[in-house]
Design an enzyme around this catalytic site. Structure first.
Site, PDB file in Angstrom:
ATOM      1  CE1 TYR A 151       0.597  16.549   6.219  1.00  0.00           C
ATOM      2  CE2 TYR A 151      -1.244  16.828   4.416  1.00  0.00           C
ATOM      3  CZ  TYR A 151       0.103  16.775   4.867  1.00  0.00           C
ATOM      4  OH  TYR A 151       1.017  16.521   3.683  1.00  0.00           O
ATOM      5  CG  ASN A 186       9.670  10.846   6.887  1.00  0.00           C
ATOM      6  OD1 ASN A 186      10.543  10.627   7.854  1.00  0.00           O
ATOM      7  ND2 ASN A 186       8.808  10.155   6.265  1.00  0.00           N
ATOM      8  CB  CYS A 231       5.685  11.189   4.880  1.00  0.00           C
ATOM      9  SG  CYS A 231       7.043  11.387   3.861  1.00  0.00           S
ATOM     10  CG  HIS A 232       4.086   7.503   0.540  1.00  0.00           C
ATOM     11  ND1 HIS A 232       4.984   6.977   1.229  1.00  0.00           N
ATOM     12  CD2 HIS A 232       3.231   6.621   0.166  1.00  0.00           C
ATOM     13  CE1 HIS A 232       4.905   5.800   1.316  1.00  0.00           C
ATOM     14  NE2 HIS A 232       3.751   5.334   0.762  1.00  0.00           N
ATOM     15  CD  GLU A 266       1.601   2.573   0.110  1.00  0.00           C
ATOM     16  OE1 GLU A 266       0.833   2.509   0.746  1.00  0.00           O
ATOM     17  OE2 GLU A 266       2.783   2.807   0.281  1.00  0.00           O
TER      18      GLU A 266
END
Length: 179
Positions: free
Chosen positions: A100, A128, A136-137, A163
Site C-alpha cells: 500500500y 476495487n 488488488c490481491h 500466480e
C-alpha cells in the site's frame, strides 16, 4: 441497463457485471461491497460477448496462464482517486506483490504531492469493483501481512499461490481487515 452472469471458479462462485460492452464488476461470493458500485439492479444475461470474453480470460487465468488485463474492456465506477489507484493496480506484474505504501508513493508523485496516505490507498484498493482482473490481491502490508482483501484472506492466498508468488515472507495477520 446493467447485466450480470455467474462464473464457477476455484475460489468460489463469481458474479460478473457489465454495461453491455464493458466489465463493470467482478465479485467473489461473500465478498464485501458486492455490487455496491452499480447504480441500478443488474439483469441476469449470460449471452453477451463481453461476458464470453471475460469468462475465457478467467479460464486462462485459473489455468495458470497470464492473460493481459488490456484484453478486456473495463469500466469500473469510482472517483478520480480510486481510478488512479486501480490504474496502478493494473501495472502490478502477474506473480508479484507490492505494498500500500509503494502505491501511495507512486500516487503522490503522479499528483505532485509530498506524500499520500497508505490508508486512503487501502480504502481504494478494498473497494476495487473488478477483483482478480484488476489485481488488488497483489497488494500486501509493508511488513508482509496479507491484509485488506474484501474477498477474504483465504481467497487472496489462493490467488497469490496460483500466480506462483513467493509466500515465504508473507503472513496472515492475527487480526485485521482481511479476517
Amino acid at each position: 441497463m446493467y447485466y450480470s452472469t455467474l462464473y464457477a471458479s476455484p475460489v468460489g462462485k463469481i458474479t460478473l457485471g457489465c454495461d453491455g460492452e464493458n466489465i463493470v464488476g467482478l465479485w467473489i461470493e461473500g465478498q464485501k461491497y458486492h455490487g455496491d458500485t452499480i447504480p441500478e439492479a443488474m439483469v441476469e444475461k449470460d449471452d453477451l460477448p463481453v461476458f464470453d470474453a471475460a469468462k475465457k480470460w478467467l479460464d486462462r487465468y485459473f489455468a495458470g496462464e497470464k492473460p493481459a488485463i488490456s484484453e478486456l474492456p473495463l469500466a469500473p465506477f469510482g472517483g478520480d482517486f480510486r481510478q488512479a489507484v486501480w490504474k496502478i493496480l493494473c501495472e502490478i506484474p502477474y506473480g508479484e506483490v507490492t505494498t500500500y505504501g509503494e502505491i501511495a508513493k507512486k500516487l503522490a508523485i503522479q499528483m505532485h504531492k509530498v506524500s499520500m496516505s497508505s490508508q486512503a490507498v487501502g480504502g481504494a484498493v478494498g473497494h476495487n469493483p473488478i477483483s482478480i482482473i484488476i489485481p488488488c490481491h497483489r497488494v500486501v502490508g509493508s511488513n508482509g501481512s496479507l491484509t485488506g482483501y474484501a474477498g477474504g484472506i483465504n481467497k487472496k492466498t489462493k490467488l497469490l499461490e496460483l500466480e506462483g508468488v513467493d509466500m515465504s515472507q508473507l503472513f496472515i495477520p492475527t487480526r485485521g481487515t482481511a479476517l
